[in-house]
Scaffold this motif. Sequence first.
Motif, PDB file in Angstrom:
ATOM      1  N   LEU A  59     -56.960   7.409  -1.819  1.00  0.00           N
ATOM      2  CA  LEU A  59     -58.420   7.507  -1.887  1.00  0.00           C
ATOM      3  C   LEU A  59     -58.885   6.838  -3.177  1.00  0.00           C
ATOM      4  CD1 LEU A  59     -59.217  11.195  -0.790  1.00  0.00           C
ATOM      5  CD2 LEU A  59     -59.568   9.106   0.545  1.00  0.00           C
ATOM      6  N   SER A  60     -59.952   6.047  -3.069  1.00  0.00           N
ATOM      7  CA  SER A  60     -60.528   5.371  -4.238  1.00  0.00           C
ATOM      8  C   SER A  60     -61.500   6.302  -4.959  1.00  0.00           C
ATOM      9  CB  SER A  60     -61.273   4.115  -3.792  1.00  0.00           C
ATOM     10  OG  SER A  60     -62.438   4.472  -3.051  1.00  0.00           O
ATOM     11  N   VAL A  61     -61.869   5.926  -6.169  1.00  0.00           N
ATOM     12  CA  VAL A  61     -62.869   6.689  -6.912  1.00  0.00           C
ATOM     13  C   VAL A  61     -64.174   6.722  -6.125  1.00  0.00           C
ATOM     14  CG1 VAL A  61     -64.249   6.774  -9.030  1.00  0.00           C
ATOM     15  CG2 VAL A  61     -61.804   6.313  -9.164  1.00  0.00           C
ATOM     16  N   LYS A  62     -64.563   5.612  -5.518  1.00  0.00           N
ATOM     17  CA  LYS A  62     -65.800   5.579  -4.718  1.00  0.00           C
ATOM     18  C   LYS A  62     -65.712   6.564  -3.556  1.00  0.00           C
ATOM     19  CE  LYS A  62     -68.893   2.641  -2.098  1.00  0.00           C
ATOM     20  NZ  LYS A  62     -69.185   1.326  -1.557  1.00  0.00           N
ATOM     21  N   GLU A  63     -64.574   6.600  -2.874  1.00  0.00           N
ATOM     22  CA  GLU A  63     -64.414   7.565  -1.782  1.00  0.00           C
ATOM     23  C   GLU A  63     -64.451   8.994  -2.324  1.00  0.00           C
ATOM     24  OE1 GLU A  63     -61.676   5.319   1.513  1.00  0.00           O
ATOM     25  OE2 GLU A  63     -60.765   5.712  -0.467  1.00  0.00           O
ATOM     26  N   GLY A  97     -65.363  21.424  -9.967  1.00  0.00           N
ATOM     27  CA  GLY A  97     -64.840  20.466  -9.010  1.00  0.00           C
ATOM     28  C   GLY A  97     -63.343  20.307  -9.138  1.00  0.00           C
ATOM     29  N   PHE A  98     -62.672  20.336  -8.002  1.00  0.00           N
ATOM     30  CA  PHE A  98     -61.227  20.146  -7.929  1.00  0.00           C
ATOM     31  C   PHE A  98     -60.963  18.830  -7.217  1.00  0.00           C
ATOM     32  CE2 PHE A  98     -62.196  24.640  -7.872  1.00  0.00           C
ATOM     33  CZ  PHE A  98     -61.385  25.133  -8.894  1.00  0.00           C
ATOM     34  N   VAL A  99     -60.127  17.998  -7.829  1.00  0.00           N
ATOM     35  CA  VAL A  99     -59.829  16.679  -7.285  1.00  0.00           C
ATOM     36  C   VAL A  99     -58.344  16.628  -6.951  1.00  0.00           C
ATOM     37  CG1 VAL A  99     -59.890  14.201  -7.723  1.00  0.00           C
ATOM     38  CG2 VAL A  99     -61.680  15.674  -8.677  1.00  0.00           C
ATOM     39  N   PRO A 109     -63.692  13.323 -13.764  1.00  0.00           N
ATOM     40  CA  PRO A 109     -65.136  13.413 -14.037  1.00  0.00           C
ATOM     41  C   PRO A 109     -65.964  12.397 -13.241  1.00  0.00           C
ATOM     42  CG  PRO A 109     -63.907  13.592 -16.076  1.00  0.00           C
ATOM     43  CD  PRO A 109     -62.916  13.192 -15.013  1.00  0.00           C
ATOM     44  N   GLN A 110     -65.471  11.176 -13.097  1.00  0.00           N
ATOM     45  CA  GLN A 110     -66.205  10.166 -12.341  1.00  0.00           C
ATOM     46  C   GLN A 110     -66.314  10.558 -10.871  1.00  0.00           C
ATOM     47  OE1 GLN A 110     -63.875   9.624 -14.607  1.00  0.00           O
ATOM     48  NE2 GLN A 110     -64.495   7.977 -15.967  1.00  0.00           N
ATOM     49  N   VAL A 111     -65.271  11.186 -10.337  1.00  0.00           N
ATOM     50  CA  VAL A 111     -65.299  11.649  -8.950  1.00  0.00           C
ATOM     51  C   VAL A 111     -66.353  12.740  -8.783  1.00  0.00           C
ATOM     52  CG1 VAL A 111     -63.964  12.876  -7.171  1.00  0.00           C
ATOM     53  CG2 VAL A 111     -62.920  10.978  -8.450  1.00  0.00           C
ATOM     54  N   ILE A 112     -66.314  13.750  -9.630  1.00  0.00           N
ATOM     55  CA  ILE A 112     -67.232  14.889  -9.492  1.00  0.00           C
ATOM     56  C   ILE A 112     -68.668  14.482  -9.818  1.00  0.00           C
ATOM     57  CG2 ILE A 112     -67.678  17.281 -10.208  1.00  0.00           C
ATOM     58  CD1 ILE A 112     -65.193  16.833  -8.381  1.00  0.00           C
ATOM     59  N   ASN A 113     -68.855  13.354 -10.506  1.00  0.00           N
ATOM     60  CA  ASN A 113     -70.212  12.834 -10.700  1.00  0.00           C
ATOM     61  C   ASN A 113     -70.932  12.613  -9.372  1.00  0.00           C
ATOM     62  OD1 ASN A 113     -70.237  12.823 -13.480  1.00  0.00           O
ATOM     63  ND2 ASN A 113     -69.751  10.649 -13.664  1.00  0.00           N
ATOM     64  N   VAL A 145     -61.364  16.494  -2.270  1.00  0.00           N
ATOM     65  CA  VAL A 145     -62.222  17.164  -3.251  1.00  0.00           C
ATOM     66  C   VAL A 145     -62.636  18.522  -2.699  1.00  0.00           C
ATOM     67  CG1 VAL A 145     -64.430  17.032  -4.514  1.00  0.00           C
ATOM     68  CG2 VAL A 145     -63.127  14.940  -4.084  1.00  0.00           C
ATOM     69  N   GLU A 146     -62.785  19.489  -3.596  1.00  0.00           N
ATOM     70  CA  GLU A 146     -63.380  20.795  -3.288  1.00  0.00           C
ATOM     71  C   GLU A 146     -64.244  21.177  -4.476  1.00  0.00           C
ATOM     72  OE1 GLU A 146     -62.216  25.433  -2.203  1.00  0.00           O
ATOM     73  OE2 GLU A 146     -60.618  23.950  -2.442  1.00  0.00           O
ATOM     74  N   ILE A 147     -65.454  21.708  -4.172  1.00  0.00           N
ATOM     75  CA  ILE A 147     -66.376  22.074  -5.259  1.00  0.00           C
ATOM     76  C   ILE A 147     -67.000  23.435  -4.976  1.00  0.00           C
ATOM     77  CG2 ILE A 147     -68.423  21.396  -6.582  1.00  0.00           C
ATOM     78  CD1 ILE A 147     -67.867  18.502  -5.793  1.00  0.00           C
ATOM     79  N   GLU A 148     -67.088  24.243  -6.021  1.00  0.00           N
ATOM     80  CA  GLU A 148     -67.779  25.539  -5.948  1.00  0.00           C
ATOM     81  C   GLU A 148     -68.969  25.495  -6.888  1.00  0.00           C
ATOM     82  OE1 GLU A 148     -65.556  28.464  -9.023  1.00  0.00           O
ATOM     83  OE2 GLU A 148     -64.365  27.934  -7.261  1.00  0.00           O
ATOM     84  N   ALA A 149     -69.913  26.422  -6.706  1.00  0.00           N
ATOM     85  CA  ALA A 149     -71.137  26.387  -7.520  1.00  0.00           C
ATOM     86  C   ALA A 149     -71.642  27.787  -7.826  1.00  0.00           C
ATOM     87  CB  ALA A 149     -72.232  25.613  -6.785  1.00  0.00           C
ATOM     88  N   ILE A 150     -72.397  27.844  -8.910  1.00  0.00           N
ATOM     89  CA  ILE A 150     -73.153  29.045  -9.283  1.00  0.00           C
ATOM     90  C   ILE A 150     -74.603  28.613  -9.422  1.00  0.00           C
ATOM     91  CG2 ILE A 150     -73.497  30.894 -10.954  1.00  0.00           C
ATOM     92  CD1 ILE A 150     -70.552  30.370 -11.863  1.00  0.00           C
ATOM     93  N   PHE A 151     -75.493  29.277  -8.713  1.00  0.00           N
ATOM     94  CA  PHE A 151     -76.929  29.031  -8.792  1.00  0.00           C
ATOM     95  C   PHE A 151     -77.623  30.251  -9.373  1.00  0.00           C
ATOM     96  CE2 PHE A 151     -75.686  26.260  -5.272  1.00  0.00           C
ATOM     97  CZ  PHE A 151     -76.421  25.103  -5.507  1.00  0.00           C
TER      98      PHE A 151
END
Length: 154
Positions: A59-63, A97-99, A109-113, A145-151
């Motif tokens: 997988l590329s950074v863009k992907e 973010g988990f890569v 960091p560039q991925v999670i951006n 990628v997997e991402i969690e959040a707090i709002f």
Amino acid sequence: MSQTIESRLADLGVDLPSPAAPAANYVPFVQTGNQLFISGQLPMGPDGLEYVGKLGHNLSVKEGRNAARLCAINLLAQAKAATGDLEKVVRLVKLVGFVNSTGDFAQQPQVINGASDFMVEVLGDKGRHARSAVSAASLPFGAGVEIEAIFEIA
């Protein structure tokens, strides 16, 4: 920004999907007080899991950025399911973010951006957040990628 979150999503051509059901023994979100914790979201698209693989390998950074953006869309879908109205979002507090990446890949960091940039685009200043972007040896179902959040919510 005077537009609603839903109108900004529409301007971007984004329709929030039905939120994904948990894949194991957990709940998709938990609210405690004015904080909403969203469980990790994968890059699920209309046809299922997208962006399967490992950054630094197939997988590329863009992907990876695109996968992170899709995770952010799914985070907002869960937030809407939890609150009934995205206008109840006061701010995005934090993304984690988990890569899924090789040992020598250092552009997490560039991925999670991909998620961070999307959240600011949709939420404006309410989307500016604290963040972690970390490598993982593997992720569920081989997701990139997997991402969690707090709002914070009203």
